[in-house]
Motif scaffolding. Structure first.
Motif, PDB file in Angstrom:
ATOM      1  N   GLY A  67       0.740  -1.239   0.076  1.00  0.00           N
ATOM      2  CA  GLY A  67      -0.159   0.120   0.016  1.00  0.00           C
ATOM      3  C   GLY A  67       0.721   1.159  -0.056  1.00  0.00           C
ATOM      4  N   PHE A  68       1.813   1.173   0.734  1.00  0.00           N
ATOM      5  CA  PHE A  68       2.673   2.387   0.762  1.00  0.00           C
ATOM      6  C   PHE A  68       3.392   2.541  -0.618  1.00  0.00           C
ATOM      7  CE2 PHE A  68       2.894   1.163   5.348  1.00  0.00           C
ATOM      8  CZ  PHE A  68       2.340   2.379   5.851  1.00  0.00           C
ATOM      9  N   GLN A  69       3.659   1.789  -1.165  1.00  0.00           N
ATOM     10  CA  GLN A  69       4.466   1.774  -2.733  1.00  0.00           C
ATOM     11  C   GLN A  69       3.232   2.286  -3.558  1.00  0.00           C
ATOM     12  OE1 GLN A  69       5.675  -2.175  -2.676  1.00  0.00           O
ATOM     13  NE2 GLN A  69       7.666  -1.557  -2.784  1.00  0.00           N
ATOM     14  N   PHE A  70       2.049   1.867  -3.578  1.00  0.00           N
ATOM     15  CA  PHE A  70       0.928   2.464  -4.353  1.00  0.00           C
ATOM     16  C   PHE A  70       0.897   3.735  -4.130  1.00  0.00           C
ATOM     17  CE2 PHE A  70      -3.447   3.582  -5.001  1.00  0.00           C
ATOM     18  CZ  PHE A  70      -3.802   3.056  -5.899  1.00  0.00           C
ATOM     19  N   ILE A  71       0.747   4.251  -2.805  1.00  0.00           N
ATOM     20  CA  ILE A  71       0.404   5.616  -2.542  1.00  0.00           C
ATOM     21  C   ILE A  71       1.509   6.481  -3.195  1.00  0.00           C
ATOM     22  CG2 ILE A  71       0.530   7.334  -0.750  1.00  0.00           C
ATOM     23  CD1 ILE A  71      -0.974   5.139   1.059  1.00  0.00           C
ATOM     24  N   GLU A  72       2.751   5.973  -3.069  1.00  0.00           N
ATOM     25  CA  GLU A  72       3.864   6.834  -3.695  1.00  0.00           C
ATOM     26  C   GLU A  72       3.785   6.834  -5.155  1.00  0.00           C
ATOM     27  OE1 GLU A  72       8.654   6.223  -4.308  1.00  0.00           O
ATOM     28  OE2 GLU A  72       7.873   5.408  -2.316  1.00  0.00           O
ATOM     29  N   GLU A  73       3.520   5.710  -5.924  1.00  0.00           N
ATOM     30  CA  GLU A  73       3.198   5.792  -7.515  1.00  0.00           C
ATOM     31  C   GLU A  73       1.952   6.400  -7.711  1.00  0.00           C
ATOM     32  OE1 GLU A  73       5.386   4.641  -9.710  1.00  0.00           O
ATOM     33  OE2 GLU A  73       6.687   4.512  -7.880  1.00  0.00           O
ATOM     34  N   PHE A  74       0.925   6.397  -7.036  1.00  0.00           N
ATOM     35  CA  PHE A  74      -0.329   7.309  -7.275  1.00  0.00           C
ATOM     36  C   PHE A  74      -0.150   8.611  -7.064  1.00  0.00           C
ATOM     37  CE2 PHE A  74      -4.197   9.198  -5.941  1.00  0.00           C
ATOM     38  CZ  PHE A  74      -5.237   8.770  -6.975  1.00  0.00           C
ATOM     39  N   GLY A  75       0.720   9.102  -6.269  1.00  0.00           N
ATOM     40  CA  GLY A  75       1.348  10.433  -6.269  1.00  0.00           C
ATOM     41  C   GLY A  75       1.840  10.972  -7.484  1.00  0.00           C
ATOM     42  N   LYS A  76       2.208  10.177  -8.241  1.00  0.00           N
ATOM     43  CA  LYS A  76       2.916  10.470  -9.346  1.00  0.00           C
ATOM     44  C   LYS A  76       2.178  10.788 -10.655  1.00  0.00           C
ATOM     45  CE  LYS A  76       7.284   8.338  -8.167  1.00  0.00           C
ATOM     46  NZ  LYS A  76       8.258   7.225  -8.419  1.00  0.00           N
ATOM     47  N   LEU A  77       0.919  10.527 -10.575  1.00  0.00           N
ATOM     48  CA  LEU A  77      -0.058  10.433 -11.563  1.00  0.00           C
ATOM     49  C   LEU A  77      -0.602  11.921 -11.690  1.00  0.00           C
ATOM     50  CD1 LEU A  77      -2.242   7.476 -10.789  1.00  0.00           C
ATOM     51  CD2 LEU A  77      -0.567   7.535 -12.368  1.00  0.00           C
ATOM     52  N   PRO A  78      -1.000  12.124 -12.934  1.00  0.00           N
ATOM     53  CA  PRO A  78      -1.453  13.814 -13.162  1.00  0.00           C
ATOM     54  C   PRO A  78      -2.589  14.116 -12.256  1.00  0.00           C
ATOM     55  CG  PRO A  78      -1.385  12.634 -15.340  1.00  0.00           C
ATOM     56  CD  PRO A  78      -1.307  11.416 -14.090  1.00  0.00           C
ATOM     57  N   GLU A  79      -2.667  15.393 -11.840  1.00  0.00           N
ATOM     58  CA  GLU A  79      -3.704  15.980 -11.195  1.00  0.00           C
ATOM     59  C   GLU A  79      -5.000  15.419 -11.279  1.00  0.00           C
ATOM     60  OE1 GLU A  79      -3.112  17.392  -7.992  1.00  0.00           O
ATOM     61  OE2 GLU A  79      -0.700  16.923  -8.460  1.00  0.00           O
ATOM     62  N   HIS A  80      -5.368  15.775 -12.778  1.00  0.00           N
ATOM     63  CA  HIS A  80      -6.659  15.360 -13.089  1.00  0.00           C
ATOM     64  C   HIS A  80      -7.210  13.948 -12.617  1.00  0.00           C
ATOM     65  CE1 HIS A  80      -4.840  13.669 -16.689  1.00  0.00           C
ATOM     66  NE2 HIS A  80      -6.032  13.047 -17.074  1.00  0.00           N
ATOM     67  N   ILE A  81      -6.171  12.909 -12.558  1.00  0.00           N
ATOM     68  CA  ILE A  81      -6.840  11.726 -12.214  1.00  0.00           C
ATOM     69  C   ILE A  81      -6.667  11.480 -10.528  1.00  0.00           C
ATOM     70  CG2 ILE A  81      -5.923   9.381 -11.939  1.00  0.00           C
ATOM     71  CD1 ILE A  81      -4.407   9.758 -14.759  1.00  0.00           C
ATOM     72  N   LYS A  82      -5.816  12.113  -9.942  1.00  0.00           N
ATOM     73  CA  LYS A  82      -5.853  12.311  -8.241  1.00  0.00           C
ATOM     74  C   LYS A  82      -6.855  12.939  -7.713  1.00  0.00           C
ATOM     75  CE  LYS A  82      -1.787  13.788  -8.076  1.00  0.00           C
ATOM     76  NZ  LYS A  82      -0.084  14.393  -7.620  1.00  0.00           N
ATOM     77  N   ASP A  83      -7.436  14.133  -8.450  1.00  0.00           N
ATOM     78  CA  ASP A  83      -8.371  14.642  -7.980  1.00  0.00           C
ATOM     79  C   ASP A  83      -9.783  14.122  -8.164  1.00  0.00           C
ATOM     80  OD1 ASP A  83      -6.791  16.973  -7.585  1.00  0.00           O
ATOM     81  OD2 ASP A  83      -7.202  18.070  -9.203  1.00  0.00           O
ATOM     82  N   ARG A  84     -10.068  12.872  -8.840  1.00  0.00           N
ATOM     83  CA  ARG A  84     -11.082  12.415  -8.855  1.00  0.00           C
ATOM     84  C   ARG A  84     -11.130  10.999  -7.978  1.00  0.00           C
ATOM     85  NH1 ARG A  84     -14.562  14.167 -12.256  1.00  0.00           N
ATOM     86  NH2 ARG A  84     -15.929  12.290 -12.591  1.00  0.00           N
ATOM     87  N   HIS A  85     -10.014  10.713  -7.169  1.00  0.00           N
ATOM     88  CA  HIS A  85     -10.041   9.648  -6.361  1.00  0.00           C
ATOM     89  C   HIS A  85      -9.728  10.006  -4.925  1.00  0.00           C
ATOM     90  CE1 HIS A  85      -9.072   8.072 -10.400  1.00  0.00           C
ATOM     91  NE2 HIS A  85      -9.321   6.950  -9.780  1.00  0.00           N
ATOM     92  N   ARG A  86     -10.335   9.109  -4.027  1.00  0.00           N
ATOM     93  CA  ARG A  86      -9.981   9.475  -2.554  1.00  0.00           C
ATOM     94  C   ARG A  86      -9.252   7.920  -2.050  1.00  0.00           C
ATOM     95  NH1 ARG A  86     -10.436  13.938  -3.603  1.00  0.00           N
ATOM     96  NH2 ARG A  86     -11.465  15.509  -2.766  1.00  0.00           N
TER      97      ARG A  86
END
Length: 133
Positions: A67-86
């Motif tokens: 899960g920690f690695q997922f969060i780290e990699e998720f953080g590198k995604l474009p803002e428009h993707i991160k903004d639609r996820h919690r």
């Protein structure tokens, strides 16, 4: 009512099954997508443009990518993707270092102890509905 999609990332088949059942039982036709590995989920999140808001239920302790690695990699995604996820962490950890590390992340909305219950799920939905999306 807000349209939601739920992503469940957990290497435990039983935990995926339980969470899917809780969501389906309490939901108004929400889409539930499950993944056994965090890597598969990350690839699909980046590749598939969903029109709905997505809540990710993430297990911490998994092989290959935790899960920690997922969060780290998720953080590198474009803002428009991160903004639609919690991201909601589903875990049995009581390790203060793990909890502090998660709470320091802007990407993690909350930490919920397994197993998920109807009450915990409804509480998460209530909190989600009160935040500005």
């Amino acid at each position: 009512m807000m349209r939601l999609t739920f992503i469940v990332i957990d290497d435990s088949e039983l935990d995926r099954f339980i969470l899917r059942r809780v969501i389906e039982h309490l939901s108004d036709g929400y889409e539930v997508i499950t993944y056994r590995t965090a890597w598969e989920a990350l690839v699909d999140i980046e590749r598939i443009e969903r029109e709905t808001f997505t809540m990710i239920f993430l297990d911490l302790k998994m092989p290959v990518m935790d899960g920690f690695q997922f969060i780290e990699e998720f953080g590198k995604l474009p803002e428009h993707i991160k903004d639609r996820h919690r991201i909601v962490i589903l875990s049995t950890t009581r390790n203060p270092t793990d909890i502090a590390r998660l709470m320091d992340s802007d990407l993690v909305d909350s930490i919920v102890e397994k197993p998920i219950t109807k009450e915990k799920f409804n509480s998460l939905l209530g909190a989600l509905n009160t935040t500005a999306l």
